[in-house]
Design a protein around this motif. Structure first.
Motif, PDB file in Angstrom:
ATOM      1  N   LEU A 100     -13.262   8.719  -3.976  1.00 25.75           N
ATOM      2  CA  LEU A 100     -13.875   9.126  -3.035  1.00 25.75           C
ATOM      3  C   LEU A 100     -14.886  10.273  -3.331  1.00 25.75           C
ATOM      4  O   LEU A 100     -16.089  10.253  -2.908  1.00 25.75           O
TER       5      LEU A 100
ATOM      6  N   GLY B 248     -17.796   8.556  -4.972  1.00 26.28           N
ATOM      7  CA  GLY B 248     -18.834   8.201  -4.036  1.00 26.28           C
ATOM      8  C   GLY B 248     -19.393   9.298  -3.124  1.00 26.28           C
ATOM      9  O   GLY B 248     -20.835   9.266  -3.030  1.00 26.28           O
TER      10      GLY B 248
ATOM     11  N   VAL C 176       0.879  -1.121  -0.077  1.00 25.23           N
ATOM     12  CA  VAL C 176      -0.039   0.038   0.117  1.00 25.23           C
ATOM     13  C   VAL C 176       0.909   1.426  -0.006  1.00 25.23           C
ATOM     14  O   VAL C 176       0.665   2.201  -0.750  1.00 25.23           O
ATOM     15  N   ARG C 177       1.827   1.257   0.795  1.00 31.54           N
ATOM     16  CA  ARG C 177       2.818   2.255   0.935  1.00 31.54           C
ATOM     17  C   ARG C 177       3.509   2.714  -0.307  1.00 31.54           C
ATOM     18  O   ARG C 177       3.642   3.722  -0.770  1.00 31.54           O
TER      19      ARG C 177
ATOM     20  N   TRP D  85       1.188   4.187  -2.758  1.00 25.74           N
ATOM     21  CA  TRP D  85       0.785   5.566  -2.247  1.00 25.74           C
ATOM     22  C   TRP D  85       1.731   6.485  -3.021  1.00 25.74           C
ATOM     23  O   TRP D  85       1.325   7.481  -3.303  1.00 25.74           O
TER      24      TRP D  85
ATOM     25  N   VAL E  47      -7.441   7.796  -5.267  1.00 22.72           N
ATOM     26  CA  VAL E  47      -8.171   7.483  -4.513  1.00 22.72           C
ATOM     27  C   VAL E  47      -8.902   8.651  -3.968  1.00 22.72           C
ATOM     28  O   VAL E  47     -10.225   8.493  -3.742  1.00 22.72           O
TER      29      VAL E  47
END
Lengths: 355, 429
Positions: free
Chosen positions: A21, A24, A4-5, A8, A17
């Protein structure tokens, strides 16, 4: 977690991301609010598209444009003309509108390249003057060729409403808000990547010192045209969804006031910052809504209430612009920046100027 | 600490996404089908809220801004006499400055935010054309648009929109016929607004004139310089100029013509020919410049004091409209409001959007008009004819027969039925 890091650290993921968001959030909000609010959100989405493009042009590349509403008009009219042509030939379908919006964006990009080539030769007040002339002249073309553009009356946009699969309570304005806000997210996502890319750094280099940038081997003139083209594409899409919201493309919707309002929105929000473009657009829309509501609560006579309705929002907006310039030269977004930087520093190792 | 932040972020993501999915699912299954016909927002047992967009400012404001005041005055007169079926009418007037972009935002305020029951007499061809699709989607009764564009008569495409005044094509046909007979062998030209108002009118003129126009000039309401157009009319040596103009542009056309020493025979559509309004622009020059002007009417002349309708509306004007100068705009507003009250009354006690539209489609309204309405299920256009008027010393005089016709190639036919007298109590029976 290590994966994940690593992901990212990848710009694309870091921008994807918030974009998801945002999608949504858009779905959530547009479902909850009234039709009237959705209409406002439609306008907001259009403004964000244009303001984001403008902040790239003015903030990142240092070129000013007082004619962005005219570029919006190019996008809006292209969409209207294409949809009209489909409708005249009795062609219907959900794919029409996205197709028309893409075409509107492309046509506006071409227009932007032409304007940008002229603009790349001009500086400061001359550039402002040239884009101003463009902004004033373009809408009046509609008055010259009334058989195509229908003069001040404009061209109505005919497109299908929400598909039945979304349910019968899914209103038309809800559908318009989706188009507009999703377009805004696409523009923001794309421009965020441009800002963080080599091209973004080149644009900033040209802004900061033209001579130094050229000595470093950057094609300054071509980069200026590129900035104009990208900014125009955003304005074209913004103009397209603006026309979708209004359901008409008319010269009165793309006046000089809109160009100036959007530029000031970018400044109020924070020049060169996409967050600022969003915040500035929100201020621009909701001042025009909150203040009349406030005036109504004062119980004035009908004529003075009417005068307050017409004049108070621009007055407050002007005062806000002066206030922000004096107290927050980095715009409203600079208030939020320390927080954002603290959060992102924790998860990434990137440092340096994020403008 | 790091991990927990990241986890929190992921959790937030998941929650938002899940929430969005649930809501999307709800909205697609939980909603009820909207039945536009039985809905009656803005209506209570004692009140009806109506809305209208009007040019209270901007290039068409002079004169036209009096229309909504006159409508409100007539509604207040009705309210003072008990209202309609026990309901009192409130008219919310919003200014669009004759700018279609503003009409969109103002209609957006009236319908979804203020929840008006119906729109009444919203003014303007370019302005109202911009909101037709919006009105259709929201299923708002849109009765009696204050414009003569043929666009209002598209019952299949726009089922709730209705015209009121004769369309500009009818006006053009009657004026063209008069010009052909009265000014044979003269050079005929046109000056029209660069939208459907001008286009529909000029199309009508061509239908009866039988020949092409020597010069067709257009203007844009946002550009008050008509010098180039008037100079072009002068250069084309026009003897007669048929104008489809709002009053401000009739005045600009005449004033600019006078400056250039160009004095053609002016023929002006009803909406641009009100002498009181032209006088606000032209001052003392109005009387000489409008002398001999040809126009038309479908309502009694405002100067005809013996007419029962003029007597009625003058009384309403005095009691409820601050005694505004009684001109064509006041007469227009009150006549339109009268027809709307007739429709409301015909819709009955159980008032819904559906019953109002059905009442308008049933038609059969008689009132201050010189000619009948065309309203039916398949026809949403208003009055079907006009009578030519000539102006001498600032006063209009009707001339020739009242003609009725269609908006196509149909012939003109003289209409001889006399106008009904106004009801003594001023309320439709």
């Amino acid at each position: 977690m290590n994966l994940v890091r690593r992901l990212w650290q990848w710009t694309l993921v870091r921008h994807l991301v918030p974009a998801l968001l945002g999608v949504g959030l858009v779905i959530l909000i547009t479902d909850q609010v009234s039709d009237y609010r959705n209409t406002q959100l439609t306008t907001l989405g259009a403004y964000i598209c244009v303001a984001a493009g403008l902040t790239l042009l003015t903030g990142t590349n240092g070129q000013i444009s007082l004619g962005h509403a005219a570029l919006m008009a190019v996008g809006g009219y292209t969409v209207a003309l294409i949809l009209q042509d489909f409708s005249d030939n009795n062609i219907t379908g959900q794919w029409m509108l996205p197709l028309a919006l893409i075409a509107g964006t492309l046509v506006t990009t071409v227009a932007g390249i032409v304007v940008g080539m002229a603009a790349a030769r001009l500086r400061g007040p001359y550039l402002a003057g040239a884009t101003l002339a463009f902004g004033v002249a373009l809408p009046s073309i509609t008055a010259q060729f009334t058989s195509i553009f229908k003069g001040d009356q404009g061209i109505g946009l005919i497109f299908d409403g929400p598909p039945a699969s979304l349910g019968s309570s899914f209103s038309f304005s809800h559908w318009q808000a989706w188009y507009s806000l999703f377009a805004a997210i696409i523009v923001l996502f794309f421009l965020a990547n441009v800002q963080r890319s080599a091209v973004g750094r080149h644009l900033r280099a040209v802004r900061d010192d033209d001579v130094a940038a050229r000595l470093a081997g950057l094609p300054a003139a071509r980069l200026r045209v590129l900035a104009f083209a990208v900014s125009s594409a955003a304005a074209g899409l913004g103009g397209g969804v603006f026309a979708v919201g209004l359901q008409t493309a008319s010269p009165g919707s793309f006046g000089l006031t809109l160009s100036l309002s959007l530029l000031t929105a970018v400044v109020i929000g924070g020049l060169g910052s996409l967050t600022g473009a969003v915040l500035g657009s929100i201020v621009l829309i909701y001042l025009g809504d909150v203040i009349p509501g406030f005036v109504d609560r004062l119980h004035l006579s009908a004529t003075s209430a009417q005068k307050m309705h017409d004049n108070l929002p621009p007055a407050v907006y002007g005062a806000l612009l002066i206030g922000v310039m004096m107290l927050l030269p980095g715009g409203i977004a600079s208030l939020a920046r320390p927080v954002v930087v603290r959060v992102t520093r924790r998860t990434t190792h990137t440092t340096g100027c994020n403008r | 600490m790091r991990i927990s932040t990241r986890r929190r972020r992921q959790a937030l993501c998941a929650v938002v996404a899940a929430g969005a999915l649930v809501l999307a699912a709800c909205s697609s299954s939980g909603g009820q089908a909207s039945t536009g016909d039985n809905s009656a927002p803005g209506v209570t047992d004692t009140s009806i809220l109506l809305g209208t967009t009007q040019p209270l400012t901007g290039p068409a404001a002079t004169g036209y801004s009096k229309i909504s005041a006159a409508m409100t005055a007539y509604f207040n007169f009705v309210n003072a006499n008990g209202g309609i079926n026990g309901r009192k009418i409130t008219l919310k007037v919003l200014d669009d400055g004759y700018n279609p972009a503003n009409t969109v935002s103002q209609t957006n305020k009236l319908v979804p935010q203020d929840k008006v029951f119906a729109l009444v007499g919203s003014l303007g061809t370019p302005t109202h054309t911009a909101v037709l699709n919006f009105i259709k989607q929201n299923k708002v009764p849109d009765l009696f648009v204050s414009s003569g564009s043929r666009s209002w008569d598209q019952p299949t495409k726009y089922p709730t929109t209705f015209g009121w005044q004769p369309d500009y094509t009818i006006e053009g046909k009657v004026l063209g016929d008069y010009v052909k007979k009265t000014f044979p062998g003269k050079k005929i030209c046109s000056f029209g607004q660069g939208d459907d108002f001008g286009a529909d009118g000029v199309a009508g003129v061509k239908l009866t004139l039988g020949s092409s126009l020597a010069s067709e000039q257009k203007y844009t309401p946002t550009n008050t310089n008509v010098g180039p157009q008037v100079a072009a009319l002068q250069a084309a040596k026009c003897d007669v100029v048929i104008s489809f103009t709002v009053p401000g542009f009739t005045a600009l056309e005449m004033g600019t013509g006078a400056q250039l020493g160009f004095h053609p025979q002016y023929v002006v559509s009803n909406v641009g020919s009100d002498i009181t309004t032209l006088t606000t622009f032209l001052k003392t020059a109005a009387i000489p410049l409008t002398n001999g002007m040809v126009t038309d009417t479908y309502l009694p002349l405002t100067t005809d004091t013996s007419n029962s309708w003029i007597t009625l509306f003058k009384k309403v004007d005095k009691d409820y409209d601050n005694n505004a100068a009684f001109d064509g705009n006041v007469l227009y507003g009150m006549s339109l409001a009268y027809t709307f009250v007739q429709a409301l009354k015909a819709a009955g006690k159980k008032l819904t959007r559906g019953t109002l539209v059905a009442a308008a489609e049933k038609g059969g309204f008689t009132g201050p008009g010189l000619v009948p309405f065309r309203f039916s299920k398949d026809d949403h256009s208003g009055y079907n004819g006009v009578q030519v008027v000539t102006v001498q010393n600032g006063v209009g005089h009707t001339t020739g027969s009242i003609y009725t016709t269609d908006d196509g190639s149909g012939a003109l036919s003289a209409y001889s039925k006399s106008q009904p007298t106004a009801p003594s109590n001023g309320l439709p029976g």
